[in-house]
Every structure is written in structure tokens, then in C-alpha cells.
Design a protein around this motif. Structure first.
Motif, PDB file in Angstrom:
ATOM      1  N   GLY A   1      -1.669  -3.985  -0.036  1.00  0.00           N
ATOM      2  CA  GLY A   1      -3.100  -3.801   0.178  1.00  0.00           C
ATOM      3  C   GLY A   1      -3.506  -3.947   1.631  1.00  0.00           C
ATOM      4  N   PRO A   2      -4.787  -3.973   1.877  1.00  0.00           N
ATOM      5  CA  PRO A   2      -5.274  -4.004   3.254  1.00  0.00           C
ATOM      6  C   PRO A   2      -5.122  -5.383   3.894  1.00  0.00           C
ATOM      7  CG  PRO A   2      -7.108  -4.246   1.761  1.00  0.00           C
ATOM      8  CD  PRO A   2      -5.893  -4.011   0.900  1.00  0.00           C
ATOM      9  N   THR A   3      -4.943  -5.354   5.198  1.00  0.00           N
ATOM     10  CA  THR A   3      -5.083  -6.577   5.968  1.00  0.00           C
ATOM     11  C   THR A   3      -6.556  -6.605   6.357  1.00  0.00           C
ATOM     12  OG1 THR A   3      -2.860  -6.231   6.783  1.00  0.00           O
ATOM     13  CG2 THR A   3      -4.203  -7.844   7.976  1.00  0.00           C
TER      14      THR A   3
ATOM     15  N   TYR B   1     -10.605  -5.719   9.661  1.00  0.00           N
ATOM     16  CA  TYR B   1     -11.495  -4.689  10.188  1.00  0.00           C
ATOM     17  C   TYR B   1     -11.843  -3.740   9.045  1.00  0.00           C
ATOM     18  CZ  TYR B   1      -7.525  -1.403  10.226  1.00  0.00           C
ATOM     19  OH  TYR B   1      -6.467  -0.593   9.875  1.00  0.00           O
TER      20      TYR B   1
ATOM     21  N   HIS C   1      -9.766   2.346   8.071  1.00  0.00           N
ATOM     22  CA  HIS C   1     -10.093   3.721   8.477  1.00  0.00           C
ATOM     23  C   HIS C   1      -9.551   4.689   7.427  1.00  0.00           C
ATOM     24  CE1 HIS C   1      -5.931   4.000   9.875  1.00  0.00           C
ATOM     25  NE2 HIS C   1      -6.128   2.970  10.686  1.00  0.00           N
TER      26      HIS C   1
ATOM     27  N   ASN D   1      -5.822   4.582   6.652  1.00  0.00           N
ATOM     28  CA  ASN D   1      -5.440   3.583   5.646  1.00  0.00           C
ATOM     29  C   ASN D   1      -5.737   4.134   4.256  1.00  0.00           C
ATOM     30  OD1 ASN D   1      -6.993   1.296   7.830  1.00  0.00           O
ATOM     31  ND2 ASN D   1      -4.805   1.386   7.508  1.00  0.00           N
TER      32      ASN D   1
ATOM     33  N   ARG E   1      -5.818   7.089   3.232  1.00  0.00           N
ATOM     34  CA  ARG E   1      -4.932   8.151   2.736  1.00  0.00           C
ATOM     35  C   ARG E   1      -3.865   7.518   1.834  1.00  0.00           C
ATOM     36  NH1 ARG E   1      -0.448  12.450   4.948  1.00  0.00           N
ATOM     37  NH2 ARG E   1      -0.525  13.572   2.989  1.00  0.00           N
ATOM     38  N   THR E   2      -3.328   6.410   2.281  1.00  0.00           N
ATOM     39  CA  THR E   2      -2.319   5.731   1.477  1.00  0.00           C
ATOM     40  C   THR E   2      -2.909   5.229   0.158  1.00  0.00           C
ATOM     41  OG1 THR E   2      -0.991   5.166   3.393  1.00  0.00           O
ATOM     42  CG2 THR E   2      -0.766   3.726   1.490  1.00  0.00           C
ATOM     43  N   PHE E   3      -4.094   4.653   0.225  1.00  0.00           N
ATOM     44  CA  PHE E   3      -4.685   4.109  -1.008  1.00  0.00           C
ATOM     45  C   PHE E   3      -5.096   5.231  -1.977  1.00  0.00           C
ATOM     46  CE2 PHE E   3      -5.882   0.645   2.156  1.00  0.00           C
ATOM     47  CZ  PHE E   3      -4.749  -0.101   1.861  1.00  0.00           C
TER      48      PHE E   3
ATOM     49  N   LYS F   1      -3.072 -11.174  12.707  1.00  0.00           N
ATOM     50  CA  LYS F   1      -4.276 -10.465  13.168  1.00  0.00           C
ATOM     51  C   LYS F   1      -5.567 -11.068  12.618  1.00  0.00           C
ATOM     52  CE  LYS F   1      -2.354  -6.601  11.792  1.00  0.00           C
ATOM     53  NZ  LYS F   1      -1.896  -5.243  11.532  1.00  0.00           N
TER      54      LYS F   1
ATOM     55  N   GLY G   1       3.561   2.161  -0.319  1.00  0.00           N
ATOM     56  CA  GLY G   1       2.860   1.817   0.919  1.00  0.00           C
ATOM     57  C   GLY G   1       2.941   3.025   1.843  1.00  0.00           C
TER      58      GLY G   1
ATOM     59  N   ASN H   1       4.992   0.930   6.575  1.00  0.00           N
ATOM     60  CA  ASN H   1       5.354  -0.305   5.866  1.00  0.00           C
ATOM     61  C   ASN H   1       6.846  -0.386   5.541  1.00  0.00           C
ATOM     62  OD1 ASN H   1       2.326  -0.636   3.849  1.00  0.00           O
ATOM     63  ND2 ASN H   1       2.852  -1.496   5.838  1.00  0.00           N
TER      64      ASN H   1
ATOM     65  N   MET I   1      -3.406   8.215  13.041  1.00  0.00           N
ATOM     66  CA  MET I   1      -4.695   7.524  13.128  1.00  0.00           C
ATOM     67  C   MET I   1      -4.414   6.024  13.035  1.00  0.00           C
ATOM     68  SD  MET I   1      -8.123   7.893  10.721  1.00  0.00           S
ATOM     69  CE  MET I   1      -8.537   9.528  11.237  1.00  0.00           C
TER      70      MET I   1
HETATM   71  P1  AMP Z   1      -2.942  -2.407   6.977  1.00  0.00           P
HETATM   72  O1  AMP Z   1      -4.338  -2.793   6.573  1.00  0.00           O
HETATM   73  O2  AMP Z   1      -2.772  -2.251   8.427  1.00  0.00           O
HETATM   74  O3  AMP Z   1      -1.903  -3.329   6.354  1.00  0.00           O
HETATM   75  O4  AMP Z   1      -2.682  -0.949   6.373  1.00  0.00           O
HETATM   76  C1  AMP Z   1      -2.999  -0.613   5.069  1.00  0.00           C
HETATM   77  C2  AMP Z   1      -2.236   0.616   4.644  1.00  0.00           C
HETATM   78  O5  AMP Z   1      -2.623   1.756   5.403  1.00  0.00           O
HETATM   79  C3  AMP Z   1      -0.720   0.503   4.796  1.00  0.00           C
HETATM   80  O6  AMP Z   1      -0.103   0.900   3.584  1.00  0.00           O
HETATM   81  C4  AMP Z   1      -0.393   1.455   5.921  1.00  0.00           C
HETATM   82  O7  AMP Z   1       0.864   2.034   5.746  1.00  0.00           O
HETATM   83  C5  AMP Z   1      -1.476   2.497   5.765  1.00  0.00           C
HETATM   84  N1  AMP Z   1      -1.780   3.276   6.989  1.00  0.00           N
HETATM   85  C6  AMP Z   1      -2.098   2.827   8.212  1.00  0.00           C
HETATM   86  N2  AMP Z   1      -2.352   3.847   9.081  1.00  0.00           N
HETATM   87  C7  AMP Z   1      -2.200   4.992   8.369  1.00  0.00           C
HETATM   88  C8  AMP Z   1      -2.331   6.400   8.670  1.00  0.00           C
HETATM   89  N3  AMP Z   1      -2.691   6.835   9.871  1.00  0.00           N
HETATM   90  N4  AMP Z   1      -2.096   7.276   7.669  1.00  0.00           N
HETATM   91  C9  AMP Z   1      -1.726   6.859   6.429  1.00  0.00           C
HETATM   92  N5  AMP Z   1      -1.600   5.566   6.070  1.00  0.00           N
HETATM   93  C10 AMP Z   1      -1.824   4.639   7.026  1.00  0.00           C
END
Ligand code: AMP
Ligand code: ZN
Length: 464
Positions: free
Chosen positions: A30-32, A35, A38, A41, A43-45, A74, A229, A233, A270
Motif C-alpha cells: 500500500g501507500p507510504t 504525501y 500521485h 502511484n 496506476r499500480t493501485f 520518509k 506492487g 517495489n 512519474m
Molecule cells: P509508495 O507510496 O511510494 O510506497 O508507492 C506506492 C505504489 O506506487 C508502489 O506500488 C509503487 O510501485 C507505485 N508507483 C510509484 N510510482 C509509480 C509510477 N510512476 N507508475 C506506476 N506505479 C508507481
């Protein structure tokens, strides 16, 4: 054809066979929450939502766990920068994350464990690794000893020959070039401020990677079906998860690993750190519906990079409109005399949709079939060759697909209708008829309208 996924672990497409017939246990990172996520992020979800919904479409009962990373390098750094508690800081972004999920029509997972609420499980796992000699301590920090886990590197395909044994990396994120013993637990130091736990390991806090290993084991067991992920990841995070989980629990951790590719902007990933990102809110503020973003993010294959442009978003919005117009026009159509063709179109699209998605979620193929179907049924409707039964079957078919796609935008209630109900509720309250006033509030809520009592009287807003 049976359902197949490309498994990062084996590098090939494999037929999907769950551990328990009819059930799927799935973990997605899941998200960190430091913030506003965007659309990269997301796209993955969104990909994970497609996967989840399609598994349900195929009849599986699903237990999906998505963690919330509410303590890591962070979150601590930025909450300290703002001078507020870690909890206040991460709560803010967690709330926003869930609101954005709703805007995108993402289904809720079954469990959203927060890292800060699972410190005991993490400590227990680190202790198991220590007992097995796969972890060690240096001045209150605890590290995973990759030399003691010979399979290290099997997911990201890292050649461990020539690795310098004992090199350590303390930060949560690093590149393949710095593959090293990584931190499981970090002893408290000044930059952590008041973020620490007093545990059997001493005063400190967990590393990022152990969070997912401990929480997935707790909610899904030592061995489960799917883990997803974004591609970033894969290393080091997922590689480390495998090492920790298989090291501590013994046996295989996860059967299928699925990784989605990046959303790009002008050819570059991104990323928050590049400053080249849009949040969902930025885009909605420009007048785009959340579902148009959903459409855009879902509509190319998850293992292909996707370049974000507003032209593409406009095209997604047009397709979304075409899809929704199809439903609205069918609903309004009184029915005519059947030409007998509809049944064939329905059969074709049902098959085409499933055959494509069975093939490692080939969404472009599935959407192609759907838009052919829309064109064919629209023609029958325009020529008045669709019976009421066929009309209903066509509607039922698209709505069945929509349980996976989530593109249908439900008609919103008219403002006048809402105002009238609010007036009626105010009167009920004046007359102390609270049962009626509550009933109206619930009715409004079902219409997607939330009421707020303010000093200026009752205000309302739409849930998006
Ligand atoms: P994070 O909150 O940084 O842990 O990221 C959440 C999810 O977003 C992780 O599964 C990342 O792999 C994914 N992610 C981050 N940047 C991108 C991106 N530009 N395109 C697709 N997935 C992304
Ligand atoms: Zn994770």
C-alpha cells in the motif's frame, strides 16, 4: 483457456491455481502515507483493483490485504519537518488516500493493516530470524544477513557471485548496485524524535521491508497466492520480503508475483522526487471525472509503460462517455422488433472479454471486444431491431463487465430534489420528528449526498 498470469518469479506466463480451491489470498503493497499519492502511484493501485475485481468475476472469494506504511524513513522525516506527531501527519494522508480511492472507484481491500499497529509481529519475526542465524545485531540495529539466505536475488534475478559479505545498508530504499545486508530494525537516534518503541530488541523502530512480511503473514498465512506492487517495489522491497518471510517461516512465501509498469510523463517515470507528477485532485480540478483517470490508467496493459498526456486523458474521457451513453440510451430505449442478431453479439463479447482477461489481463483486447459490442448493439437500437428482452440482456452483459471495469457513472440526483429533501428534513427537526429527519438523512446519503451542520445552517456536498 484458463486464467494465466505472467509471474515475475518464474519470468513466464503460468496458469493460476490458488492454494485453496475457489479462494484467493492476495497482498498488495500500500501507500507510504507521507504525501498525496500521485496518479503514477494510482496506476499500480488501479491495476490491482482490476486484478481483484476480475478474480471475483471468475468466482473466487478473495482476501485482499493492503498495508498502510505509516512509519518509515520518509514519514518520520516529513512529520518532523512539519513539527507534528507522526500519527497526525500520516492520518491526514491516509484519509486523503481513501477519498481518492473512492473517486477512482477502487474497491476496498478486506484488511488495511497499519504498520504502527503491528510492531509486536515484526519483533517476533526478527527474533525468529535471529534464532536461525539469519539476522544479527550491531549497536542496537538489526540486519538481515543475505549470505545466510542463498536464494537471495531470485525475484529480481540478481547475481550474487562476487557479493561482498557483510556490507550493510541502513536506509529503506537503495539500488541494485548496493545489494547488502539490510536493516530489519533501527535503534533510536535523534532524527527519529519521539518515534520509537521499547521492545525486546531495544528502543527503536522497524525497517520498511519487515512491515510487509510481518503483516502479510499475520493476515494471509506463511504461504499465499498473489503479491503485487509497482516494478520499483521488486527490488529491494519484494526481494527482501521473500528473504525475511522464507527465512523466518520456512517454505515458500508467495506463488505469483505480479508487477505493474510505470506511468511516465514525457518519457520519465512519474515520481514525487522528480516533481513531474499530478495528483488526482489536480486533474479533477481541471474538470475531469475521476472515472476518466481510472479509464486511462486501466486501459493499457499493466506490464507496459504508459505515457501520461492530456490528449490521452481526453481520449479516455470520450471512451468513457461512449460507454456511459450506451447504457443510458439502452435504458431509455422502449424496444423494437428483434432481428435475432443480438444473441450472437452477446455471446461473442462474453467470450471475448473473458478470453482476453484470462490472458494475463489483456485489457486492451477486452475493451476492443466491448466497443465492438457497443457499436453492434447501437446499430440494432438505431434500426429498431432490438427486443426488450435483448435490450435487457445487453444491459445485463455490460453491467456484468462493469463489476470488473467500474466505468459506469451513476446518475446524480438533481440539485432541486436535494434542496427539497433538506427543507423537509429541517422541518422535521423543527417539529422534533427525529425519526423522519434521520430517515431523510439516510435517503440523501444513499443518493451520495453528505450533510454537514454548520453555523450557517445545513450544508450539503456530494461524495464523488
Ligand atoms: P509508495 O507510496 O511510494 O510506497 O508507492 C506506492 C505504489 O506506487 C508502489 O506500488 C509503487 O510501485 C507505485 N508507483 C510509484 N510510482 C509509480 C509510477 N510512476 N507508475 C506506476 N506505479 C508507481
Ligand atoms: Zn510491501
Amino acid at each position: 483457456m484458463a486464467l494465466q498470469f505472467k509471474n515475475t518469479l518464474s519470468g513466464v506466463k503460468e496458469e493460476f491455481k490458488p492454494l485453496e480451491p475457489g479462494k484467493v489470498r492476495m497482498y498488495t503493497c500500500g501507500p507510504t502515507v507521507y504525501y498525496i499519492a500521485h496518479i503514477g502511484n494510482f496506476r499500480t493501485f488501479v491495476f490491482e483493483d482490476l486484478l481483484r475485481r476480475y478474480l471475483k468475476y471468475k468466482g473466487y472469494e478473495i482476501t485482499h490485504v493492503m498495508n498502510i506504511t505509516d512509519v518509515d524513513d520518509k514519514t518520520i522525516r516529513d512529520s518532523r519537518k512539519e513539527g507534528i506527531s507522526l500519527k497526525e501527519f500520516t492520518d491526514r494522508y491516509t484519509k486523503i488516500f481513501f477519498e481518492d480511492m473512492d473517486t477512482l472507484g477502487l474497491e476496498r481491500a478486506e484488511v488495511y493493516p497499519a504498520a504502527t499497529e503491528h510492531i509486536d509481529e515484526m519483533v517476533a519475526m526478527i527474533k525468529a530470524l535471529l534464532d536461525k542465524g539469519i539476522a544479527y545485531e550491531v549497536d542496537g540495529d538489526y540486519y538481515f544477513k543475505i549470505a545466510a539466505f542463498p536464494e537471495y536475488g531470485k525475484l529480481a534475478k540478481i547475481d550474487m557471485a562476487g557479493m561482498k559479505a557483510g556490507a550493510r545498508v541502513a536506509v529503506d530504499e537503495y539500488e541494485k548496485e548496493s545489494v547488502s545486508d539490510f536493516a530489519l530494525w533501527k535503534a533510536w537516534d535523534e532524527k527519529d524524535g519521539d518515534v520509537y518503541w521499547e521492545t525486546e530488541l531495544g528502543k527503536g523502530r522497524p525497517g520498511w521491508h519487515i512491515e510487509c512480511s510481518a503483516m502479510s503473514t499475520k493476515y494471509l498465512g506463511k504461504h499465499f497466492d498473489i503479491h503485487c506492487g509497482g516494478v520499483d517495489n521488486m527490488f529491494p522491497h519484494h526481494e527482501n520480503e521473500i528473504a525475511q518471510s522464507e527465512g523466518a517461516n520456512g517454505g515458500k512465501f508467495v506463488n505469483y508475483w505480479l508487477h505493474s509498469e510505470y506511468l511516465l510523463v514525457e518519457g520519465r517515470r512519474m515520481a514525487k522526487s522528480f516533481g513531474n507528477y499530478y495528483t488526482l485532485r489536480d486533474i479533477v480540478a481541471k474538470g475531469y471525472p475521476g472515472r476518466a483517470v481510472r479509464y486511462l490508467l486501466i486501459s493499457s496493459h499493466y506490464r507496459q509503460q504508459l505515457n501520461f498526456t492530456f490528449e490521452r486523458l481526453d481520449a479516455a474521457r470520450s471512451s468513457l462517455e461512449r460507454y456511459n451513453d450506451f447504457i443510458k440510451n439502452l435504458e431509455a430505449y422502449p424496444g423494437g422488433k428483434s432481428s435475432g442478431e443480438a444473441e450472437g453479439f452477446i455471446k461473442k463479447v462474453l467470450e471475448g472479454f473473458e478470453t482476453n482477461l484470462d490472458d494475463d489481463l489483456n485489457i486492451s483486447g477486452a475493451l476492443g471486444e466491448i466497443f465492438d459490442f457497443i457499436r453492434d448493439i447501437n446499430r440494432l437500437r438505431a434500426e429498431d431491431k432490438l427486443s426488450t428482452t435483448e435490450r435487457d440482456k445487453a444491459l445485463e452483459t455490460i453491467r456484468k463487465f462493469d463489476t470488473v471495469l467500474g466505468f459506469e457513472i451513476k446518475e446524480k440526483a438533481l440539485d432541486a430534489e436535494i434542496e427539497a429533501l433538506i427543507k423537509k428534513r429541517n422541518e422535521a427537526r423543527k417539529n422534533k420528528d427525529y425519526a423522519l429527519s434521520d430517515k431523510i438523512r439516510d435517503e440523501l446519503l444513499a443518493m451520495g449526498i453528505v450533510l454537514e451542520d454548520t453555523p450557517q445552517g445545513v450544508k450539503w456536498k456530494r461524495k464523488i
